[in-house]
Design a protein around this motif. Sequence first.
Motif, PDB file in Angstrom:
ATOM      1  N   ILE A   1      65.515  53.642  38.593  1.00 33.57           N
ATOM      2  CA  ILE A   1      66.404  53.364  37.475  1.00 33.57           C
ATOM      3  C   ILE A   1      67.813  53.795  37.852  1.00 33.57           C
ATOM      4  O   ILE A   1      68.124  54.990  37.897  1.00 33.57           O
ATOM      5  N   GLU A   2      68.671  52.823  38.144  1.00 32.44           N
ATOM      6  CA  GLU A   2      70.044  53.129  38.521  1.00 32.44           C
ATOM      7  C   GLU A   2      70.881  53.287  37.257  1.00 32.44           C
ATOM      8  O   GLU A   2      70.939  52.397  36.408  1.00 32.44           O
ATOM      9  N   VAL A   3      71.544  54.438  37.139  1.00 35.12           N
ATOM     10  CA  VAL A   3      72.358  54.737  35.963  1.00 35.12           C
ATOM     11  C   VAL A   3      73.765  55.102  36.420  1.00 35.12           C
ATOM     12  O   VAL A   3      73.951  55.919  37.319  1.00 35.12           O
ATOM     13  N   PHE A   4      74.757  54.493  35.772  1.00 32.42           N
ATOM     14  CA  PHE A   4      76.146  54.658  36.156  1.00 32.42           C
ATOM     15  C   PHE A   4      76.943  55.449  35.125  1.00 32.42           C
ATOM     16  O   PHE A   4      78.111  55.754  35.357  1.00 32.42           O
ATOM     17  N   HIS A  26      73.579  54.598  29.978  1.00 31.03           N
ATOM     18  CA  HIS A  26      72.491  53.952  30.715  1.00 31.03           C
ATOM     19  C   HIS A  26      71.220  54.797  30.659  1.00 31.03           C
ATOM     20  O   HIS A  26      70.110  54.268  30.612  1.00 31.03           O
ATOM     21  N   ILE A  27      71.390  56.114  30.683  1.00 36.05           N
ATOM     22  CA  ILE A  27      70.226  56.997  30.592  1.00 36.05           C
ATOM     23  C   ILE A  27      69.582  56.868  29.216  1.00 36.05           C
ATOM     24  O   ILE A  27      68.350  56.842  29.083  1.00 36.05           O
ATOM     25  N   GLN A  75      68.211  57.097  39.745  1.00 34.28           N
ATOM     26  CA  GLN A  75      69.260  57.219  40.752  1.00 34.28           C
ATOM     27  C   GLN A  75      70.589  57.380  40.015  1.00 34.28           C
ATOM     28  O   GLN A  75      71.014  56.475  39.274  1.00 34.28           O
ATOM     29  N   LEU A  76      71.246  58.540  40.180  1.00 30.63           N
ATOM     30  CA  LEU A  76      72.524  58.801  39.530  1.00 30.63           C
ATOM     31  C   LEU A  76      73.635  58.269  40.433  1.00 30.63           C
ATOM     32  O   LEU A  76      73.870  58.787  41.527  1.00 30.63           O
ATOM     33  N   CYS A  77      74.304  57.222  39.969  1.00 30.54           N
ATOM     34  CA  CYS A  77      75.292  56.502  40.772  1.00 30.54           C
ATOM     35  C   CYS A  77      76.687  56.964  40.357  1.00 30.54           C
ATOM     36  O   CYS A  77      77.156  56.649  39.257  1.00 30.54           O
ATOM     37  N   MET A  79      77.533  65.005  37.506  1.00 33.34           N
ATOM     38  CA  MET A  79      76.147  65.022  37.964  1.00 33.34           C
ATOM     39  C   MET A  79      75.302  65.958  37.110  1.00 33.34           C
ATOM     40  O   MET A  79      74.154  65.633  36.755  1.00 33.34           O
ATOM     41  N   ILE A  80      75.838  67.108  36.754  1.00 35.62           N
ATOM     42  CA  ILE A  80      75.102  68.056  35.916  1.00 35.62           C
ATOM     43  C   ILE A  80      74.815  67.443  34.550  1.00 35.62           C
ATOM     44  O   ILE A  80      73.694  67.536  34.029  1.00 35.62           O
ATOM     45  N   ALA A  81      75.822  66.795  33.958  1.00 40.02           N
ATOM     46  CA  ALA A  81      75.636  66.185  32.644  1.00 40.02           C
ATOM     47  C   ALA A  81      74.567  65.112  32.686  1.00 40.02           C
ATOM     48  O   ALA A  81      73.711  65.028  31.777  1.00 40.02           O
ATOM     49  N   MET A  82      74.570  64.293  33.727  1.00 41.51           N
ATOM     50  CA  MET A  82      73.582  63.220  33.824  1.00 41.51           C
ATOM     51  C   MET A  82      72.190  63.789  34.107  1.00 41.51           C
ATOM     52  O   MET A  82      71.204  63.358  33.525  1.00 41.51           O
ATOM     53  N   ARG A  83      72.127  64.763  35.004  1.00 42.40           N
ATOM     54  CA  ARG A  83      70.824  65.401  35.250  1.00 42.40           C
ATOM     55  C   ARG A  83      70.258  65.999  33.972  1.00 42.40           C
ATOM     56  O   ARG A  83      69.063  65.850  33.672  1.00 42.40           O
ATOM     57  N   ASN A  84      71.097  66.665  33.200  1.00 45.35           N
ATOM     58  CA  ASN A  84      70.623  67.311  31.975  1.00 45.35           C
ATOM     59  C   ASN A  84      70.185  66.310  30.916  1.00 45.35           C
ATOM     60  O   ASN A  84      69.430  66.669  30.007  1.00 45.35           O
TER      61      ASN A  84
END
Length: 294
Positions: free
Chosen positions: A163-166, A170-171, A190-192, A206-211
Amino acid sequence: MNREPFITCAVTGGGDFAGKSPHVPVTPMEIADSALEAHEAGAAVVHLHVRDPRTRLGSRDIGLYRELVTIIRERNTDVIINLTGGMGGEILFGSAQHPLPPATGTDFVGPTQRMNHILELQPELASLDTGSLNFDDALYATTPTWLREMATAYKNEKVLPEIEVFELGHIELAKQLIKEGHINQPALFQLCLGIKYGAPATPDAMIAMRNALPANSNWAGFGLGALQLPMAAQAVLLGGNIRVGLEDNLYLDRGVLATNAQLVTKARQVVEALGAKIRTAADTRTLLGLQPRG
């Protein structure tokens, strides 16, 4: 920290940059050679596009995909093949006064045509771009309904979506697809980062998207250009996996053009310098619950 990350190599992409480096592979044989060199250097997964050998531009030609996958499978049954599902979503508009019909260079088709090669060739992984995004003045466009169709087809064929998220929205859309049962858990993201007008290639992003990811998700992250390796290191430190390759970055160092294998080797050195070790293809397959396709 992830002490055993896997490396994905994005081998050639679909962007208009094959003329910028002699190392960007174009023909199916060149792409296969580069992919397998990257695997030998340590990439468990190879993310694959094809290019028109005449124009050198990205292509959706199923015959080129068939040739590429056949070459790789005949030469190596260990590497995990990840085919793109993202081609066919780009719209270029005309003038502001007359935006339609779309301008020359548009490549826009529906969900079935975006994944014909995936359904025929049955890779273990295939990318799923969960949302629309501005790429400068081009628009990458998809809809929740189309994504439901693609995700369901992947699920029926036992192809794991990457799952590619930009960006964060998207998440949220991916979470909805998971909630509705179109994507199994644990999902692979996949964090793009670093794409123009998408999430920036920064630790905070990256931290915000991972969380924001669903609990127990598997994930990787990448940054474009000079931020490829810094974001690779950041991903490992935050518990993720990494992606490198010529789709995202052409250089090994300032002014020094890279090969895919060199980028994987450098990423491996970064991982080992952090006190971790790279995960093999076999161990990655176990982690992600994949079954080899021959």
